[in-house]
Design a protein around this motif. Structure first.
Motif, mmCIF file in Angstrom:
data_model
loop_
_atom_site.group_PDB
_atom_site.id
_atom_site.type_symbol
_atom_site.label_atom_id
_atom_site.label_comp_id
_atom_site.label_asym_id
_atom_site.label_seq_id
_atom_site.Cartn_x
_atom_site.Cartn_y
_atom_site.Cartn_z
ATOM 1 N N THR A 1 -6.398 7.575 9.695
ATOM 2 C CA THR A 1 -5.069 8.157 9.517
ATOM 3 C C THR A 1 -4.188 7.793 10.703
ATOM 4 O O THR A 1 -4.659 7.811 11.844
ATOM 5 N N ARG B 1 -3.537 6.525 5.431
ATOM 6 C CA ARG B 1 -2.575 7.603 5.264
ATOM 7 C C ARG B 1 -1.747 7.699 6.526
ATOM 8 O O ARG B 1 -2.289 7.619 7.636
ATOM 9 N N GLU C 1 3.655 13.063 4.454
ATOM 10 C CA GLU C 1 2.629 12.037 4.602
ATOM 11 C C GLU C 1 2.763 11.025 3.479
ATOM 12 O O GLU C 1 3.266 11.331 2.391
#
Ligand SMILES: Nc1ncnc2c1ncn2[C@@H]1O[C@H](COP(=O)(O)OP(=O)(O)OP(=O)(O)O)[C@@H](O)[C@H]1O
Ligand SMILES: [Mg+2]
Length: 256
Positions: free
Chosen positions: A38, A199, A213
């Motif tokens: 991430t 992400r 996000e």
């Protein structure tokens, strides 16, 4: 490696108020799956480094809870922080020395990590004789020797030139693909965030918080050319729109 299905990292309604009164983070809730990579982007001062320090356990939240599943943590800072009087090899061995890994295993792990970042040929050199990108690789190698299940990166490529930065990003992708650690990468570059991660979390400041996000459904390994594809451009536009405060930006569908 944490493969029992527990998230590598969770934060529940986390807040950080520094002694001076600055609310660096407010109401941050996130979950990082084991093996998930991430990225975090946000304006300067929005609390990104604070978020990483929380994840590392270097800082306690003043509200909410932080939970980490794994034992082995790796932290790569913007500055490679190498000891100038120690050879590259002995710098890479340092992490193992501090955690009392037996000498022979320490050496083997260092050799292996140096090979993986392409630096076996400078193992006996002093850090001062290396380029900035090479020093960053030494720092990466040192972290890899700890076999981390969670890697935290705070602007790791901020101080190297654009070409080196691209190469380091590709190296990181390979290491991630091979080792499957969970990663949390703070970067100022929207393109780097999208290129490397599955992400992208977007933060805003005053107080520091998550504002959205964007999932990155591009399969790994990602060839460098993916950065010129329409899907990639669309994803970077979504992240940029969120950074600029457009609340609808993360609801746009993107074909991978
Ligand atoms: N030790 C500290 N004591 C008091 N305030 C702090 C401390 N560390 C950070 N802050 C404040 O908390 C806020 C968030 O800081 P942080 O370093 O997490 O931001 P950042 O997003 O990493 O910024 P940058 O992109 O510039 O690195 C800032 O307003 C900063 O001034
Ligand atoms: Mg920072």
């Amino acid at each position: 490696m944490t493969d029992d299905g527990r998230p590598a990292l969770t934060m529940e309604a986390v807040g950080v108020r520094y002694p001076g009164g600055t609310v660096a983070l407010d109401g941050v809730t996130l979950s990082l799956a084991a093996g998930e990579f991430t990225a975090v982007v946000g304006p300067s001062g929005c609390g990104k480094s604070t978020l990483l320090r929380l994840a590392a356990g270097l800082l306690e939240p003043t509200a909410g809870t932080v939970t980490r599943a794994g034992e082995q943590l790796g932290f790569v800072f913007q500055d490679p922080t190498l000891l100038p009087w120690r050879s590259v090899r002995r710098n890479v061995e340092l992490a193992g020395e501090l955690t009392r890994v037996p000498a022979r295993e320490r050496r083997e792990r260092a050799e292996d990590a140096l090979r993986r970042v392409g630096l076996s040929h400078v193992a006996d050199a002093l850090p001062g004789t290396l380029s900035g990108g090479m020093r960053m690789r030494v720092s990466l190698a040192r972290t890899l020797t700890g076999r981390p299940d969670l890697m935290l990166f705070d602007e790791p490529f901020g101080s190297v030139d654009e070409i080196t930065r691209g190469r380091l990003g590709d190296d990181l992708q390979e290491l991630f693909a091979a080792d499957g650690f969970a990663g949390l990468l703070v970067t100022h570059s929207v393109a780097e965030a999208v290129y490397l991660s599955q992400r992208v979390l977007v933060m805003a400041d005053r107080p520091g918080r998550l504002v959205g996000e964007v999932a990155v459904p591009l399969p790994y390994p990602r060839p460098p050319e993916v950065r010129f594809s329409p899907a990639f451009t669309e994803l970077t536009s979504q992240v940029t729109a969120l950074l600029q405060g457009d609340p609808a930006a993360d609801r746009i569908e993107v074909a991978a």
